[in-house]
Motif scaffolding. Structure first.
Motif, mmCIF file in Angstrom:
data_model
loop_
_atom_site.group_PDB
_atom_site.id
_atom_site.type_symbol
_atom_site.label_atom_id
_atom_site.label_comp_id
_atom_site.label_asym_id
_atom_site.label_seq_id
_atom_site.Cartn_x
_atom_site.Cartn_y
_atom_site.Cartn_z
ATOM 1 N N THR A 128 -2.149 17.448 2.277
ATOM 2 C CA THR A 128 -2.601 18.269 0.914
ATOM 3 C C THR A 128 -2.551 19.688 1.418
ATOM 4 O OG1 THR A 128 -4.793 17.936 2.122
ATOM 5 C CG2 THR A 128 -4.259 16.561 0.455
ATOM 6 N N HIS A 129 -2.467 19.968 2.833
ATOM 7 C CA HIS A 129 -2.421 21.522 3.498
ATOM 8 C C HIS A 129 -0.960 21.997 3.245
ATOM 9 C CE1 HIS A 129 -6.706 21.526 3.796
ATOM 10 N NE2 HIS A 129 -6.617 20.469 4.559
ATOM 11 N N PHE A 130 0.004 21.053 3.125
ATOM 12 C CA PHE A 130 1.359 21.501 3.426
ATOM 13 C C PHE A 130 1.916 22.199 2.167
ATOM 14 C CE2 PHE A 130 3.363 18.090 6.606
ATOM 15 C CZ PHE A 130 2.276 18.457 7.283
ATOM 16 N N PRO A 131 2.706 23.192 2.364
ATOM 17 C CA PRO A 131 3.323 23.753 0.994
ATOM 18 C C PRO A 131 4.341 22.620 0.507
ATOM 19 C CG PRO A 131 3.571 25.277 2.949
ATOM 20 C CD PRO A 131 3.048 23.974 3.392
ATOM 21 N N ALA A 132 4.425 22.552 -0.853
ATOM 22 C CA ALA A 132 5.147 21.527 -1.612
ATOM 23 C C ALA A 132 4.852 20.403 -1.120
ATOM 24 C CB ALA A 132 6.644 21.726 -1.399
ATOM 25 N N TRP B 222 0.738 -1.312 -0.018
ATOM 26 C CA TRP B 222 0.076 0.059 0.064
ATOM 27 C C TRP B 222 0.982 1.334 0.048
ATOM 28 C CZ3 TRP B 222 -3.505 -1.845 4.676
ATOM 29 C CH2 TRP B 222 -4.277 -2.623 4.162
ATOM 30 N N SER B 223 1.914 1.351 0.942
ATOM 31 C CA SER B 223 2.811 2.573 0.791
ATOM 32 C C SER B 223 3.598 2.594 -0.757
ATOM 33 C CB SER B 223 3.831 2.269 1.992
ATOM 34 O OG SER B 223 3.244 1.926 3.389
ATOM 35 N N ILE B 224 3.926 1.275 -1.061
ATOM 36 C CA ILE B 224 4.594 1.633 -2.460
ATOM 37 C C ILE B 224 3.577 2.299 -3.627
ATOM 38 C CG2 ILE B 224 5.377 0.284 -4.542
ATOM 39 C CD1 ILE B 224 6.382 -1.640 -2.446
ATOM 40 N N PHE B 225 2.370 1.903 -3.460
ATOM 41 C CA PHE B 225 1.457 2.564 -4.278
ATOM 42 C C PHE B 225 1.013 4.120 -4.008
ATOM 43 C CE2 PHE B 225 -3.106 3.967 -4.729
ATOM 44 C CZ PHE B 225 -3.318 3.512 -6.114
ATOM 45 N N TYR B 226 1.180 4.556 -2.808
ATOM 46 C CA TYR B 226 1.014 5.732 -2.594
ATOM 47 C C TYR B 226 2.119 6.738 -2.823
ATOM 48 C CZ TYR B 226 -3.666 6.202 -0.108
ATOM 49 O OH TYR B 226 -4.840 6.341 -0.011
ATOM 50 N N PHE B 227 3.448 6.152 -2.581
ATOM 51 C CA PHE B 227 4.834 6.548 -2.963
ATOM 52 C C PHE B 227 4.731 6.903 -4.319
ATOM 53 C CE2 PHE B 227 9.085 5.705 -4.473
ATOM 54 C CZ PHE B 227 9.705 6.878 -3.884
ATOM 55 N N PHE B 228 4.400 5.977 -5.228
ATOM 56 C CA PHE B 228 4.642 6.278 -6.800
ATOM 57 C C PHE B 228 3.232 7.356 -7.074
ATOM 58 C CE2 PHE B 228 6.729 2.297 -6.802
ATOM 59 C CZ PHE B 228 7.958 2.829 -7.487
ATOM 60 N N LYS B 229 2.015 7.462 -6.467
ATOM 61 C CA LYS B 229 1.035 8.410 -6.796
ATOM 62 C C LYS B 229 1.468 9.757 -6.084
ATOM 63 C CE LYS B 229 -2.251 6.162 -8.919
ATOM 64 N NZ LYS B 229 -2.890 6.468 -9.844
ATOM 65 N N SER B 230 2.508 10.044 -5.495
ATOM 66 C CA SER B 230 2.871 11.065 -4.746
ATOM 67 C C SER B 230 3.595 12.076 -5.927
ATOM 68 C CB SER B 230 3.657 10.865 -3.588
ATOM 69 O OG SER B 230 3.025 10.101 -2.592
ATOM 70 N N PHE B 231 4.187 11.494 -6.858
ATOM 71 C CA PHE B 231 4.873 12.395 -7.762
ATOM 72 C C PHE B 231 3.821 13.029 -8.753
ATOM 73 C CE2 PHE B 231 7.807 9.204 -6.246
ATOM 74 C CZ PHE B 231 9.116 9.721 -6.169
ATOM 75 N N GLN B 232 3.035 13.769 -8.404
ATOM 76 C CA GLN B 232 2.256 14.696 -9.088
ATOM 77 C C GLN B 232 1.558 15.728 -8.186
ATOM 78 O OE1 GLN B 232 -1.402 12.382 -10.268
ATOM 79 N NE2 GLN B 232 -0.402 10.738 -9.359
ATOM 80 N N TYR B 233 1.232 16.894 -8.937
ATOM 81 C CA TYR B 233 0.809 17.866 -8.315
ATOM 82 C C TYR B 233 -0.524 18.429 -9.164
ATOM 83 C CZ TYR B 233 0.346 22.672 -6.139
ATOM 84 O OH TYR B 233 -0.019 23.457 -5.288
ATOM 85 N N PRO B 234 -1.495 18.750 -8.514
ATOM 86 C CA PRO B 234 -1.668 18.517 -6.889
ATOM 87 C C PRO B 234 -1.981 17.079 -6.795
ATOM 88 C CG PRO B 234 -3.848 19.146 -7.941
ATOM 89 C CD PRO B 234 -2.694 19.283 -9.086
#
Length: 727
Positions: free
Chosen positions: A450-454, A163-175
């Motif tokens: 989601t409320h953090f800068p960067a 699960w963490s690996i899934f979220y890790f790869f999904k984190s490389f996009q903004y927003p």
């Protein structure tokens, strides 16, 4: 003892010596023969087998450095539970008041038992199967039960890494993909996804996008291919780390053990700068003293101590078995135990700072929504404008102003207040909303990020930390399986590790179907709790009551160079067994009083609902507990009635370097019950504390093995390594 004494010279000699009984009684130097064996059974000495035994001990892998070993133990004991479970229990059980019972139980249960496992692993230099076969063959099932529990835990633990690996790869996009609810187009009309609108964006992403979860455990729904691929990656990473061995895993630990602390400190600094973080920290350290009198709090604190250090899994024993005999394992136990506690407190500070920020955000959202309701009531004359204090400005409404307005309306409209549907919007209520387990990382933390800068940067760092924490614990868990099996059955490490990972991945597919999260909950709650408690109780009894606490303390003195505190004598013999028996009884009572169930996500209601396990799921649950505990009575019965051999039927005694060793000729149990031979006298575990070898005619020798009275060996031994002070 003087360094130039004959006994010392003989003990540190690299030559093999033979002593006759007359020589032993006279304390004279023996004739320098190359080899001699005192054969109890009349068998000839097997030179080839004895050479293989010596070679096996010499070739045993070892840690490259003490730091590498400490980091490995920290990486194993400090895991996802420190980030998820401990903060949740701290929030649920009274904040600062929970830290008191946890610290007390860590000292009287956690530290002594952790020290015990480190000591037996280092002394005997075998995995859990070999260790407990040596200490008490009839309780040899402890090692096999540990392996089964490690397997069950590893099955679902690696799913969480997936699960963490899934979220890790999904984190490389903004927003971030979980920052907003998806828009659904119905022809020319664009509307927000109903399920997301009724819950929240992060909750929707977790349950629908990540898990695509079904409504109950009975609805399989087929495999989730995204999570299946992530699980495959997770098992591949674990397999590669295990194949390289402890030297490689030790190098991995330099990064995987230290990186989470870097991330936690960064998150703490960033979290403290967030608006409302202080409210969360104050909530954590404001003790609810009445909670300390609740037995449930102490039970949950004991369970957390028990699992935080990895007791009973065999990973602690496996790691310590690669140490040198003179390693100070007491220092290791103390250091790792309190680093574990420090990490839990650090993670809890981070969690409460983030939850304080999140609570303020949610409280402001609540104020805005209810202020709109009040404006609607004012415009429709349901409420009078006279009820609104003159200083209240709806365009800049604060939580304090809303609470004042709320109390006035509640007082005036007491009879019809419920019909208005207004919420109190208290910050304390938001802080008291406990988020357990996976929800804390994949819902609460992701919402805060989601409320953090960067925000993508912080998300990548957070989930990389979770992956590292998970892999550190998984390496220890897998070592609890591979080390005893390889030591006992002499299978090839690479082949066994690959086969084990492939088999675990195939079985683990049950956790990546759409109902898989419910099976994760089942395994997490029931596959290890009771079996592990029984395993650790039996470990404690085997050392303290069967092997003998005095004998064990004497051997520790010989091994460490100093005598451990009497505190350990009393905790091993009395305090720890009693506390664990109470814990096990309380767990069984709770299991009987509260029927097992799980929280199911109902798609139509967009909310969680508690459901009881169906009959077939209850059968699986009970089978898990029975299967994990089955080796304990099975091995006891087989060896009690001599249905299988423990290797004692062909016992011979070999003198080497002034120490008495036992040599098992039975090849079936050779590696489970023999001592380990090595070139350094201090690395050779003696079967007993040294005593005077002869007390005179008609007296019983105190060197008899502890198992002799029950007929395991049938005769006492004399030791050549007699201390000069006793001669």
């Amino acid at each position: 003892m003087p360094k130039n004494s004959k006994v010392t010279q003989r003990e540190h000699s690299s030559e093999h010596v033979t002593e006759s009984v007359a020589d032993l009684l006279a304390h004279e130097e023996p004739v320098d023969y190359k080899r001699s064996v005192l054969n109890v059974t009349g068998e000839a000495w097997d030179k080839q087998k004895d050479g293989e035994e010596e070679l096996d001990a010499e070739n045993r892998p070892a840690w490259n450095s003490k730091l590498q070993y400490i980091l490995a133990q920290i990486g194993y004991s400090v895991g996802l539970g420190n980030v998820w479970r401990f903060p949740y229990l701290c929030q649920k059980n009274g904040g600062g008041a929970y830290l008191v019972p946890y610290l007390v139980l860590l000292i009287i249960i956690g530290l002594p038992l952790f020290f015990l496992e480190l000591a037996v692993g280092q002394r005997i230099r075998r995995g859990s199967i070999g260790v407990w076969n040596y200490i008490c063959p009839r309780l040899g099932g402890i090692g096999y039960a540990s392996c089964l529990v490690c397997f069950f835990v590893g099955l679902y633990y690696n799913v969480i890494i997936g699960w963490s690996i899934f979220y890790f790869f999904k984190s490389f996009q903004y927003p971030l993909p979980w920052s907003e609810c998806p828009i659904v187009r119905n022809g020319s009309v664009a509307v927000v996804e109903t399920e997301c609108e009724r819950s929240s964006a992060t909750t929707y992403f977790w349950y629908r996008e990540a898990l695509d979860i079904s409504n109950s455990i009975s609805e399989s729904g087929g495999l989730n291919w995204k999570m299946t691929l992530c699980l495959l990656v997770a098992w591949s990473l674990v397999g590669l780390a295990m194949i390289k061995g402890i030297q490689s895993s030790g190098k991995v630990m330099y990064f995987s053990s230290l990186f989470p602390y870097v991330v936690l400190v960064c998150f703490l600094v960033r979290g403290l700068l967030l608006r409302g973080a202080v409210d969360g920290i104050m909530h954590m350290f404001t003790p609810k003293l009445d909670k300390m009198l609740d037995p449930q709090v102490w039970r949950e604190a004991a369970t957390q101590v028990f699992f935080a250090l990895g007791l009973g899994f065999g990973g602690v024993i496996a790691f310590s078995s690669y140490n040198k005999q003179d390693n100070n394992c007491h220092f290791d136990a103390t250091l790792v135990s309190f680093i574990n506690f420090f990490t839990s407190v650090l993670a809890t500070l981070v969690v409460f700072a983030v939850l304080g920020f999140k609570a303020n955000i949610m409280n402001e959202k609540c104020v805005v929504e209810n202020a709109e309701k009040i404006l609607g009531y004012l415009n429709t004359n349901v409420l009078s404008h006279d009820l609104i204090p003159p200083h209240v400005n709806f365009s800049h409404l604060t939580a304090k102003d809303y609470n004042e307005m709320y109390r006035v309306i509640m007082t005036v409209k007491e009879g019809h207040f419920k019909e208005l549907g207004l919420d109190a919007c208290l910050l304390e209520d938001e802080l008291d909303k406990s988020v357990q387990g996976t929800g804390l990382a994949f819902i609460a933390f992701t919402e805060a990020m989601t409320h953090f800068p960067a925000s993508p940067f912080w998300s990548v760092m957070f989930f990389l930390m979770l992956i590292n924490l998970g892999l550190g614990s998984m390496i220890g868990t897998m070592s609890g399986i591979t080390t005893p099996i390889i030591d006992t059955f002499k299978v090839r490490k690479e082949v066994f590790t690959v086969g084990c990972c492939i088999f675990a991945f195939v079985v683990g597919l049950i956790f990546v179907q759409r109902s898989g999260n419910y099976f994760v909950t089942m395994f997490d709650d029931y596959s290890a709790t009771l079996p592990l408690t029984v395993v650790v109780i039996l470990e404690n009894i085997a050392v303290a009551w069967i092997y003998g606490t005095k004998k064990f303390m004497q051997e520790l003195t010989e091994m460490l160079g100093f005598r451990p505190y009497q505190f350990y004598y009393y905790t091993w013999k009395y305090v720890s067994p009693i506390c664990m028996a109470v814990l096990m009884t309380a767990s069984i009572i709770q299991l009987g009083v509260s029927p097992p169930g799980y929280s199911a996500w109902i798609r139509e209601e967009a909310a969680e609902k508690f459901l009881f396990y169906p009959t077939w799921a209850m059968a699986i649950l009970i089978s898990l507990i029975i299967l994990a505990s089955l080796p304990l009575p099975l091995v006891f019965i087989l060896r009690q009635f001599h249905l299988v051999s423990d290797g004692s039927n062909t016992l011979s005694v070999t003198y080497k370097k002034g120490r008495m060793m036992k040599d098992i000729s039975n090849l079936e149990d050779n590696d489970e019950t023999r001592f380990i031979l090595s070139k350094v006298p201090s690395e050779t575990p003696s079967p007993m504390p040294t005593h005077r070898s002869y007390l005179g005619p008609g007296s019983n020798s105190p060197m008899e093995m502890s198992s002799a009275p029950n007929g395991r060996y049938g005769s006492g031994y004399l030791t050549a390594g007699t201390p000069e002070s006793e001669l």
